[in-house]
Write a protein that holds these residues in place. Structure first.
Motif, PDB file in Angstrom:
ATOM      1  N   HIS A  28       0.828  -1.200   0.000  1.00  0.00           N
ATOM      2  CA  HIS A  28       0.000   0.000   0.000  1.00  0.00           C
ATOM      3  C   HIS A  28       0.865   1.254   0.000  1.00  0.00           C
ATOM      4  O   HIS A  28       1.971   1.276   0.573  1.00  0.00           O
ATOM      5  CB  HIS A  28      -0.902   0.022   1.233  1.00  0.00           C
ATOM      6  N   SER A  80      -9.515   2.356  -2.825  1.00  0.00           N
ATOM      7  CA  SER A  80      -8.219   1.699  -2.974  1.00  0.00           C
ATOM      8  C   SER A  80      -8.172   0.439  -2.127  1.00  0.00           C
ATOM      9  O   SER A  80      -9.020   0.201  -1.261  1.00  0.00           O
ATOM     10  CB  SER A  80      -7.100   2.650  -2.535  1.00  0.00           C
ATOM     11  N   SER A  81      -7.153  -0.369  -2.362  1.00  0.00           N
ATOM     12  CA  SER A  81      -7.008  -1.588  -1.566  1.00  0.00           C
ATOM     13  C   SER A  81      -6.827  -1.249  -0.090  1.00  0.00           C
ATOM     14  O   SER A  81      -7.306  -1.977   0.783  1.00  0.00           O
ATOM     15  CB  SER A  81      -5.830  -2.420  -2.073  1.00  0.00           C
ATOM     16  N   THR A  93      -8.069   1.468   1.486  1.00  0.00           N
ATOM     17  CA  THR A  93      -9.374   1.894   1.993  1.00  0.00           C
ATOM     18  C   THR A  93     -10.242   0.697   2.338  1.00  0.00           C
ATOM     19  O   THR A  93     -10.859   0.630   3.409  1.00  0.00           O
ATOM     20  CB  THR A  93     -10.087   2.768   0.949  1.00  0.00           C
ATOM     21  N   GLY A 125     -11.923  -2.837  -6.937  1.00  0.00           N
ATOM     22  CA  GLY A 125     -12.013  -1.529  -6.304  1.00  0.00           C
ATOM     23  C   GLY A 125     -13.426  -1.056  -6.054  1.00  0.00           C
ATOM     24  O   GLY A 125     -13.634  -0.010  -5.431  1.00  0.00           O
TER      25      GLY A 125
END
Length: 304
Positions: free
Chosen positions: A47, A131-132, A134, A265
């Protein structure tokens, strides 16, 4: 008039569940079901806001409209594992020598026999698009909030996920991170390798469904059942398996069937079983813990 089908009694152990499923007690006869598709998902992630990354490898099998999955340590599945699964009878896969194959097949079979839904005790929890990171943080809230709101001071985390550790830190809860890979967390804490050796240090357990595939689930379940400690499972592996153990050592499950949050997503959903009631979680889930005293807040060191 047809009789309503009786609900099977909860299994005592994972091995017992496998035996009973092979006998046709849960859903269709596995001798008459065949896997149509098998695939392996390999993921690497780092991330943007994190200093470290990790890899995932998941074996999945498709049975009709559902997919069952089991995570494995990267690089440990033989190359011909998928070939073993395609077209095979579910009953044969439930007796396969590789635990990830048995678990993926069991997960698929139970997903079809008892899909996630309110009729089976599941509560849907939406994950936002994003996003990944989030979505990882949103899932971490869904998991950690299944712990009791009081009396949890130190949590054994089996299967290190930085967003889970971050969430615990935010709520002022100490943790003991454990993972076969070892190493250190994002905050420099040592990651222990032997979860059983750390059980007595903690008053609650968060554990990955991957424990089903590496034969470490039963010791955690037995310890929780004998001591009354909360055991919350976060399950991409075995999301349809672990709800069967709620009340038999497992206190709650956050079940996440394929496709997982890190594959898409868009908005998603996880399914929660057991744990504190929704009413007790209607406000800030960390308020009770913080009110009990922030002095316990950072036994794991550092700042998030």
């Amino acid at each position: 008039m047809s009789r309503p089908r009786s609900v099977p009694k909860p299994p005592g152990t994972l091995d017992e569940l496998l035996v009973r499923v092979r006998a046709g007690e849960f859903g269709a006869d596995p001798n008459q079901e065949r896997v149509s598709t098998a695939f392996r998902t390999v993921q690497a992630v780092r991330h943007a806001e994190r200093a470290t990354g990790y890899r995932n490898e998941v074996l999945s099998v498709r049975l009709g409209a559902v997919v069952g999955s089991c995570g494995a340590e990267p690089g440990t599945l033989p190359a011909d594992t998928i070939d073993d699964c395609v077209g095979a009878r579910v009953a044969d896969l439930l007796a396969h020598p590789l635990a990830p194959v048995r678990i993926a097949a069991l997960d698929a079979h139970l997903m079809r026999a008892r899909p996630h839904g309110p009729e089976h005790g599941a509560r849907a929890y939406p994950l936002p698009a994003g996003s990944s990171l989030t979505k990882s943080r949103a899932r971490a809230r869904a998991v950690v909030d299944l712990l009791p709101p009081e009396r949890v001071r130190t949590v054994l985390v089996v299967g290190v996920v930085n967003s889970l550790l971050e969430r615990l830190r935010t709520l002022g809860i100490g943790c003991v991170p454990c993972d076969f890979a070892g190493g250190r967390t994002e905050w420099g804490e040592e990651i222990r390798r032997d979860a059983e050796a750390e059980l007595d240090r903690c008053d609650a357990i968060l554990a990955s469904g991957m424990t089903l595939g590496n034969d470490t689930f039963e010791p955690l379940r037995v310890h929780a059942a004998s001591t009354g400690k909360p055991l919350v499972m976060f399950a991409q592996t075995g999301s349809a398996i672990l709800p069967h153990f709620v009340g038999a050592g497992v206190s709650a499950v956050c079940a996440e069937p394929y496709p997982f949050f890190w594959l898409d997503g868009g908005p998603g959903v996880v399914h929660r079983y057991g744990g504190p009631s929704a009413g007790r979680r209607s406000g800030d889930p960390g308020a009770v813990r913080r009110a009990e005293g922030a002095s316990a807040a950072r036994r794991s060191g550092g700042a998030a």
